[in-house]
Design an enzyme around this catalytic site. Structure first.
Site, PDB file in Angstrom:
ATOM      1  NE  ARG A  70      -3.505   2.553   2.470  1.00 46.42           N
ATOM      2  CZ  ARG A  70      -4.123   3.088   3.504  1.00 46.42           C
ATOM      3  NH1 ARG A  70      -3.966   2.590   4.713  1.00 46.42           N
ATOM      4  NH2 ARG A  70      -4.902   4.133   3.339  1.00 46.42           N
ATOM      5  CG  HIS A  71      -1.005   4.904  -0.851  1.00 44.87           C
ATOM      6  ND1 HIS A  71      -1.262   5.662   0.273  1.00 44.87           N
ATOM      7  CD2 HIS A  71      -2.215   4.478  -1.287  1.00 44.87           C
ATOM      8  CE1 HIS A  71      -2.561   5.702   0.501  1.00 44.87           C
ATOM      9  NE2 HIS A  71      -3.175   4.990  -0.426  1.00 44.87           N
TER      10      HIS A  71
ATOM     11  CG  HIS B 181      -5.059   2.453  -4.157  1.00 45.83           C
ATOM     12  ND1 HIS B 181      -4.968   3.814  -3.978  1.00 45.83           N
ATOM     13  CD2 HIS B 181      -4.841   2.232  -5.488  1.00 45.83           C
ATOM     14  CE1 HIS B 181      -4.714   4.400  -5.132  1.00 45.83           C
ATOM     15  NE2 HIS B 181      -4.638   3.464  -6.071  1.00 45.83           N
TER      16      HIS B 181
END
Length: 615
Positions: free
Chosen positions: A369-370, A546
């Site tokens: 995930r970012h 995400h």
């Protein structure tokens, strides 16, 4: 030498924020105690960030200060193959029409609903998590007897096994009584409802569907502690499928992902397709177009506080009562143990090699995930950070030192990383390097925060790989009711200094993304995309996406089923920034999930990531 006099007025010791409880942090932020406790209970004590988001969403909720306690219940829910079997059965049943069993997930009710004051919610969850004795509460399997009547169909638990489950339920009741909470065991025979309160013309079809299920038993179960808003318990639940922007003052805003509470009377009395409902997301009441929603299980809108796996001591087989064949491989002889054989006759080790499947080069996929994003950290940051002439001003050290040149309003739905987010990504890259992780190809969602994250990871790893921008890795489109954000072009990204592969042709172009999609469609999109990437590349793959990407890209790849929309939302809430998941190709079992070869990254507002929850 003068003696120091004793001090009577000592300065109070300042407590580090690191050691404050979530409630203490919320109080420091200025939230009233009753609201802070309500928010923590409503969000299952999953952290300060989620609780504060709940408080801000419910700022206009007329019942925000209501003192009614939430209602709690304990379910024993199947997992694994039996759960999948039941899920398919329920999907087929719903095609015949809604019946009362569809209001809940498949379960055995262990305790009746009981009330818990918000200030005791966390304590109750802690008691629940210590409920099971892993040595003495082992139940190898739960067997069922099928019951069919004109008004009820279900599966009843074997009496001896039911007694063992009752012992566990009574133990929890005793634990609750120690903190003055009263609860009662579910006095009916333990059963799993398949259908009830259905129309008479459905009886024969439902009966044949139940009979087709055959003999039922399962060895995989987990106890779950749920709670619900007691004031809305008599309402049916609808999930929002289409966004709606109010045109009149008495209308309710609809956002995909929200749930709406609607009474039966409101549905029956509607003459124009508009009904009055209450938003689960905000607590607000208003009129809404019913065709923008669809009915779903009440349990989808409940809060899950804790789960405990029931130990079984065995592995569930996909074949009921099937005998598992046993094979014995001949020993592999070392060179010193080899024996001479006549020409034309294979040696033992040659026989073994011939019987084994072809060797497959092991591959790994890393999905991250970012990092921490500016808008989730600072809220409405754009008017605060941009001067009238359009120049960016860093108002906080956790805001980025500089941001790419682009239309300012495009940042609204495409936020950059915070300074901390960039540091998180660099740390993960350095951890990959120290763990000898080799990446051969790197993909990212077109969202700026993902591109920045991948860039920092590769830099921390010391890699010069070019990033491949893949629109197909954008998150579930239900979270973009007003359309896709405006992403930076490849040329603009290169001008901003990002090492982007300008010759890469996207597998899923932006123009081919649908305007709307269900959770199942999102998971299918992600799964098909990952399969195509696996087939068209060699070596290890790194994907930055995400929170939902970790499950969507690996669930079906590793043999799992697509979760429900509510489960997708629940999983997303448990995936922190820079969470990393590893899928490894196995010669026998295909792609399987594995722990990353480096530890997770945790800070005060970032929960610790447990990769096993995505199994």
């Amino acid at each position: 030498m003068a003696t120091l006099p004793p001090r009577k007025n000592l300065t109070p010791t300042k407590i580090s924020k690191e050691y404050l409880t979530p409630l203490e942090i919320l109080l420091q932020l200025g939230f009233p105690k009753n609201r802070a406790e309500k928010a923590l209970a409503a969000t299952g004590h999953r952290g300060v960030q989620l609780a504060s988001d709940w408080l801000l969403a419910h700022v206009r909720d007329p019942n925000i200060d209501d003192e009614t306690s939430r209602e709690y219940i304990v379910y024993l829910c199947p997992t694994g193959l039996f759960a999948e079997k039941l899920a398919k059965f329920f999907i087929e049943c719903k095609e015949l029409g809604w019946n009362k069993a569809h209001n809940y997930i498949p379960h055995l009710t262990m305790l009746r609903f009981f009330k818990v004051p918000d200030e005791l919610a966390k304590q109750v969850a802690n008691l629940f998590e210590t409920l099971i004795d892993m040595k003495n509460d082992c139940i190898e399997r739960i067997d069922f007897e099928t019951y069919i009547s004109p008004n009820f169909m279900g599966l009843f638990v074997d009496d001896n096994q039911a007694k063992l489950l009752d012992i566990i339920a009574k133990r929890f009741i005793n634990k609750l009584s120690s903190i003055d909470i009263n609860a009662d065991i579910h006095t009916d025979s333990l059963h799993l409802s398949l259908a009830y309160q259905f129309s008479t013309n459905q009886f024969q079809l439902l009966r044949s569907m139940v009979e087709r299920m055959g003999k039922n038993s399962s060895s995989n179960w987990e106890l779950r502690l749920y709670s619900r808003n007691a004031k809305l318990k008599d309402s049916r639940v609808h999930k929002v499928t289409h966004a709606h922007v109010p045109r009149e003052d008495d209308e309710l805003e609809l956002r995909p992902g929200d749930f709406i509470y609607i009474t039966d009377d409101a549905c029956d009395e509607s003459i124009d397709g508009w009904v009055k409902g209450v938003s689960w997301l905000t607590g607000l009441t208003g009129y809404l177009p019913m065709n923008h929603t669809e009915r779903t299980a009440e349990t989808d809108a409940w809060t899950l506080h804790a789960t405990v796996t029931l130990p079984n001591g065995k592995i569930e087989s996909s074949y009921d009562n099937a005998e598992i064949p046993r094979t014995r491989k001949p020993p592999i002889l070392s060179s010193s143990e080899s024996i001479d054989t006549p020409d034309g006759i294979a040696r033992d080790n040659e026989l073994i090699e011939a019987s084994l499947p072809p060797s497959i080069t092991s591959r790994e996929i890393y999905i991250c995930r970012h990092g921490e994003r500016v808008d989730f950290t600072f809220g409405a940051w754009i008017p605060y950070c941009f001067e009238e002439n359009g120049s960016y001003v860093r108002r906080d050290l956790n805001m980025p030192r500089e941001i790419p040149m682009r239309n300012i309003q495009d940042f609204q739905n495409d936020s950059p990383l915070t300074t901390l987010g960039e540091m998180q990504a660099s740390l993960v890259g350095e951890a990959m390097k120290s763990s000898n992780v080799k990446i051969d190809v790197a993909y990212t969602s077109p969202s700026l925060r993902c591109i920045q994250t991948l860039s920092k990871i590769l830099k921390g790893q010391g890699s010069n790989l070019q990033m491949k921008i893949e629109p197909g890795f954008i998150e579930w489109l239900a979270w973009y009711p007003n359309g896709l954000p405006v992403w930076m072009s490849i040329d603009d990204l290169i001008k901003a200094g990002f090492n982007v592969d300008k010759n890469y042709e996207a597998i899923i172009s932006k123009s081919s993304l649908p305007e709307r999609e269900s959770a199942a469609q999102y998971y299918e999109r992600s799964y098909e995309l990952v399969k195509k990437i696996i087939d068209s590349t060699d070596g290890n793959i790194l994907i930055v996406g995400h929170a939902a990407s970790l499950g969507a890209c690996t669930r079906q790849l590793s043999g799992g089923n697509i979760p429900s929309p509510s489960e997708v939302t629940r999983l997303v809430q448990r995936v922190p920034y820079l969470a990393c998941l590893t899928a490894r190709q196995d010669n026998v079992n295909g792609w399987q999930l594995n722990p990353p070869p480096f530890p997770p990254i945790t800070h005060s507002s970032n929960s610790r990531f447990d990769w096993k929850m995505l199994h």
